[in-house]
Design an enzyme around this catalytic site. Structure first.
Site, mmCIF file in Angstrom:
data_model
loop_
_atom_site.group_PDB
_atom_site.id
_atom_site.type_symbol
_atom_site.label_atom_id
_atom_site.label_comp_id
_atom_site.label_asym_id
_atom_site.label_seq_id
_atom_site.Cartn_x
_atom_site.Cartn_y
_atom_site.Cartn_z
ATOM 1 C CG HIS A 95 40.747 1.810 -85.362
ATOM 2 N ND1 HIS A 95 41.990 2.377 -85.265
ATOM 3 C CD2 HIS A 95 40.772 0.701 -84.587
ATOM 4 C CE1 HIS A 95 42.742 1.640 -84.465
ATOM 5 N NE2 HIS A 95 42.026 0.620 -84.033
ATOM 6 C CD GLU A 97 45.598 1.889 -85.906
ATOM 7 O OE1 GLU A 97 45.181 1.130 -86.794
ATOM 8 O OE2 GLU A 97 46.117 1.462 -84.849
ATOM 9 N N GLY A 173 48.396 -0.520 -79.495
ATOM 10 C CA GLY A 173 49.672 -0.929 -80.071
ATOM 11 C C GLY A 173 50.882 -0.524 -79.253
HETATM 12 P P1 PGA Z 1 46.135 -3.399 -80.194
HETATM 13 O O1 PGA Z 1 45.087 -2.667 -81.185
HETATM 14 O O2 PGA Z 1 45.407 -4.551 -79.574
HETATM 15 O O3 PGA Z 1 47.244 -3.834 -81.099
HETATM 16 O O4 PGA Z 1 46.553 -2.381 -79.195
HETATM 17 C C1 PGA Z 1 43.739 -2.539 -80.823
HETATM 18 C C2 PGA Z 1 42.993 -1.802 -81.894
HETATM 19 O O5 PGA Z 1 43.565 -0.896 -82.511
HETATM 20 O O6 PGA Z 1 41.822 -2.104 -82.167
#
Ligand code: PGA
Length: 251
Positions: A95, A97, A173
């Site tokens: 991911h 992040e 996000g």
């Molecule tokens: P989001 O996140 O739907 O809050 O944009 C998606 C993700 O990070 O998988």
């Protein structure tokens, strides 16, 4: 080839065990439509309880990350063996992040993907460009390179089970999703990379879109020929929103 859409909820670092159970119970109270697969990916701490709460349900369990070794001196890490033992089916790997805040490189992602398959779990491998990469016209190059790196060493028989999530980093996000058309174009590009490597097996690989998916835009993504579902962050924390996204995914 008909690919069953997958709607997977990535809860990220949200929900205590009690909150997680409340969310799962709310999902289980509703009849889920046929023709869509549903998965939830709670934080590690809630996996055992959520796994029990999902018994007898078609909703699949996923984890958000893992180490590549089955066991060892890796303080603070969770292994694929442990996740399989808890009844996980999916593991989100790479991911953005994790790439951004925890230094995960393409090589680490590839190693994790191989470990996921070695334990009979299924990876949801994330790829996607940052805003600066998009703005400088490098989207296709970045996404192709991440895809190629992630599938290094993968057998065609494993590839058929693989799930890829195309998640443009700038859309995660932020409330600013990609357009259906552009997301479809990039998912098509990813399938091209997969086809070069796996030939006909590539037609079975599901490619999800992720990044600010909501009940309002879910149908637009579901309509696209190269998009086989969604990886949903924020909207998966609310059972009513998540259910509307699931219903929008029916083809
Ligand atoms: P989001 O996140 O739907 O809050 O944009 C998606 C993700 O990070 O998988």
């Amino acid at each position: 080839m008909a690919r069953t859409p997958l709607i997977a909820g990535n809860w990220k670092m949200h929900k205590t065990v009690g909150d997680a159970l409340a969310l799962v119970h709310a999902l289980r109270r509703e009849a889920l439509p046929d023709g869509v697969e549903v998965a939830v990916c709670p934080p590690f701490t809630a996996l055992p309880e959520v796994s029990r709460a999902l018994e007898g349900s078609s909703i699949r369990l996923g984890a958000q990350n893992m180490h590549w070794e089955a066991q060892g001196a890796f303080t603070g890490e969770i292994s694929p063996l442990m996740l399989a033992d808890l009844g996980c089916h999916y593991v989100i790997v790479g991911h953005s992040e994790r790439r951004q805040h925890f230094g995960e490189t393409d090589a680490i992602v590839a190693r994790k993907v191989r470990a996921v398959f070695a334990h009979d779990l299924v990876p949801i491998m994330c790829v996607g460009e940052r805003l600066d990469e998009r703005d400088s016209g490098r989207t296709d190059q970045v996404v192709s390179a991440q895809t190629e790196a992630g599938i290094a060493g993968m057998e065609p028989s494993q590839a058929e089970r693989l799930v890829i999530a195309y998640e443009p980093v700038w859309a995660i996000g932020t409330g600013r999703s990609a357009s259906g058309e552009e997301a479809n174009r990039v998912c098509g590009l990813i399938r091209g990379v997969l086809s070069e490597r796996f030939r006909s097996a590539a037609a079975a690989i599901r490619i999800l879109y992720g990044g600010s998916v909501t009940p309002d835009n879910a149908a637009e993504f579901a309509r696209q020929s190269e998009i086989d579902g969604a990886l949903v962050g924020g909207a998966s924390l609310d059972p009513q929103k998540f259910l509307r996204i699931i219903h929008a995914a029916i083809r």
